[in-house]
Design a protein around this motif. Structure first.
Motif, mmCIF file in Angstrom:
data_model
loop_
_atom_site.group_PDB
_atom_site.id
_atom_site.type_symbol
_atom_site.label_atom_id
_atom_site.label_comp_id
_atom_site.label_asym_id
_atom_site.label_seq_id
_atom_site.Cartn_x
_atom_site.Cartn_y
_atom_site.Cartn_z
ATOM 1 N N ILE A 41 -1.300 -9.595 -7.039
ATOM 2 C CA ILE A 41 -1.634 -9.789 -5.621
ATOM 3 C C ILE A 41 -2.278 -11.243 -5.489
ATOM 4 C CG2 ILE A 41 -3.007 -8.990 -3.468
ATOM 5 C CD1 ILE A 41 -2.622 -6.177 -4.650
ATOM 6 N N GLN A 42 -1.646 -12.056 -4.632
ATOM 7 C CA GLN A 42 -2.467 -13.462 -4.331
ATOM 8 C C GLN A 42 -2.593 -13.573 -2.825
ATOM 9 O OE1 GLN A 42 -0.745 -16.231 -6.901
ATOM 10 N NE2 GLN A 42 -0.712 -15.116 -8.563
ATOM 11 N N THR A 43 -1.627 -13.102 -2.133
ATOM 12 C CA THR A 43 -1.747 -13.462 -0.586
ATOM 13 C C THR A 43 -1.947 -12.257 0.194
ATOM 14 O OG1 THR A 43 0.520 -12.865 -0.135
ATOM 15 C CG2 THR A 43 -0.037 -15.378 -0.751
ATOM 16 N N GLN A 44 -2.339 -12.477 1.350
ATOM 17 C CA GLN A 44 -2.448 -11.520 2.425
ATOM 18 C C GLN A 44 -1.500 -10.560 2.603
ATOM 19 O OE1 GLN A 44 -5.533 -10.860 2.539
ATOM 20 N NE2 GLN A 44 -6.409 -11.086 4.490
ATOM 21 N N ALA A 50 0.930 -4.198 -0.782
ATOM 22 C CA ALA A 50 0.433 -3.356 -1.792
ATOM 23 C C ALA A 50 0.042 -2.074 -1.178
ATOM 24 C CB ALA A 50 -0.572 -3.962 -2.493
ATOM 25 N N LEU A 51 -0.754 -2.361 -0.072
ATOM 26 C CA LEU A 51 -1.273 -0.996 0.749
ATOM 27 C C LEU A 51 -0.314 -0.256 1.408
ATOM 28 C CD1 LEU A 51 -4.431 -2.625 2.314
ATOM 29 C CD2 LEU A 51 -4.582 -1.200 0.396
ATOM 30 N N TRP A 52 0.941 -1.000 1.757
ATOM 31 C CA TRP A 52 2.031 -0.140 2.416
ATOM 32 C C TRP A 52 2.448 0.578 1.121
ATOM 33 C CZ3 TRP A 52 7.134 -0.499 1.132
ATOM 34 C CH2 TRP A 52 7.903 0.193 2.001
ATOM 35 N N THR A 53 2.731 0.208 0.054
ATOM 36 C CA THR A 53 3.389 0.882 -1.087
ATOM 37 C C THR A 53 2.503 2.065 -1.414
ATOM 38 O OG1 THR A 53 4.271 -1.123 -1.872
ATOM 39 C CG2 THR A 53 4.095 0.671 -3.658
ATOM 40 N N LEU A 54 1.126 1.758 -1.503
ATOM 41 C CA LEU A 54 0.216 2.852 -1.669
ATOM 42 C C LEU A 54 0.146 3.971 -0.656
ATOM 43 C CD1 LEU A 54 -2.698 0.855 -3.399
ATOM 44 C CD2 LEU A 54 -1.206 1.955 -4.660
ATOM 45 N N ASP A 96 -11.872 -4.297 -2.485
ATOM 46 C CA ASP A 96 -12.983 -5.184 -3.148
ATOM 47 C C ASP A 96 -12.542 -6.590 -3.142
ATOM 48 O OD1 ASP A 96 -14.929 -3.138 -3.244
ATOM 49 O OD2 ASP A 96 -14.817 -2.877 -5.294
ATOM 50 N N TYR A 97 -11.468 -6.664 -3.772
ATOM 51 C CA TYR A 97 -10.703 -8.149 -3.978
ATOM 52 C C TYR A 97 -10.594 -8.794 -2.695
ATOM 53 C CZ TYR A 97 -6.997 -11.546 -4.769
ATOM 54 O OH TYR A 97 -6.418 -12.937 -5.151
ATOM 55 N N ARG A 98 -10.284 -8.022 -1.350
ATOM 56 C CA ARG A 98 -9.898 -8.773 -0.241
ATOM 57 C C ARG A 98 -11.134 -9.134 0.137
ATOM 58 N NH1 ARG A 98 -7.168 -4.856 3.693
ATOM 59 N NH2 ARG A 98 -9.156 -3.755 3.438
ATOM 60 N N ASP A 99 -12.262 -8.488 -0.048
ATOM 61 C CA ASP A 99 -13.807 -8.764 0.474
ATOM 62 C C ASP A 99 -14.381 -9.871 -0.436
ATOM 63 O OD1 ASP A 99 -13.149 -7.105 2.217
ATOM 64 O OD2 ASP A 99 -14.233 -5.369 1.465
#
Length: 109
Positions: A41-44, A50-54, A96-99
């Motif tokens: 994961i590198q971009t928004q 990723a969140l959609w897949t989860l 955490d990564y996003r933040d």
């Protein structure tokens, strides 16, 4: 990503009991998640995907639990709980990564 989920039901058709079908479906979701590399994961957009897949995997698990409500065995519940825990852990890592608090790792089911 749905192509990965599409084969899950095919394998459950060959099951001898409803509980075995549920476990096979859950195992298929686990296989999909094990190939999910959140360290890529590198971009928004990657975060959103990723969140959609989860979320999709979580909904599939809950649908399986609802469909096999009367056939829930210890194995079905254990497999579902394990996957739900993995999904929650991955969501936490992504948040955490996003933040900006941590680096990402891989999920392993």
């Amino acid at each position: 990503m749905f192509s990965a989920f599409s084969s899950i039901d095919y394998h459950s058709i060959r099951s001898s009991t409803p509980a075995e079908a549920a476990v096979k479906r859950l195992s298929g979701i686990g296989e999909v998640l094990s190939g999910f590399d959140i360290s890529a994961i590198q971009t928004q957009d990657d975060i959103a995907r990723a969140l959609w897949t989860l979320d999709t995997a979580d909904k599939c698990i809950r649908m399986i639990l609802a469909e096999f409500r009367s056939e829930r065995t210890t194995e079905v519940v254990r497999e579902a709980k394990s996957l739900i825990d993995l999904i929650e852990h991955a969501r936490h890592e992504i948040s955490d990564y996003r933040d900006g608090r941590t680096a990402l790792s891989c999920i392993s089911a």
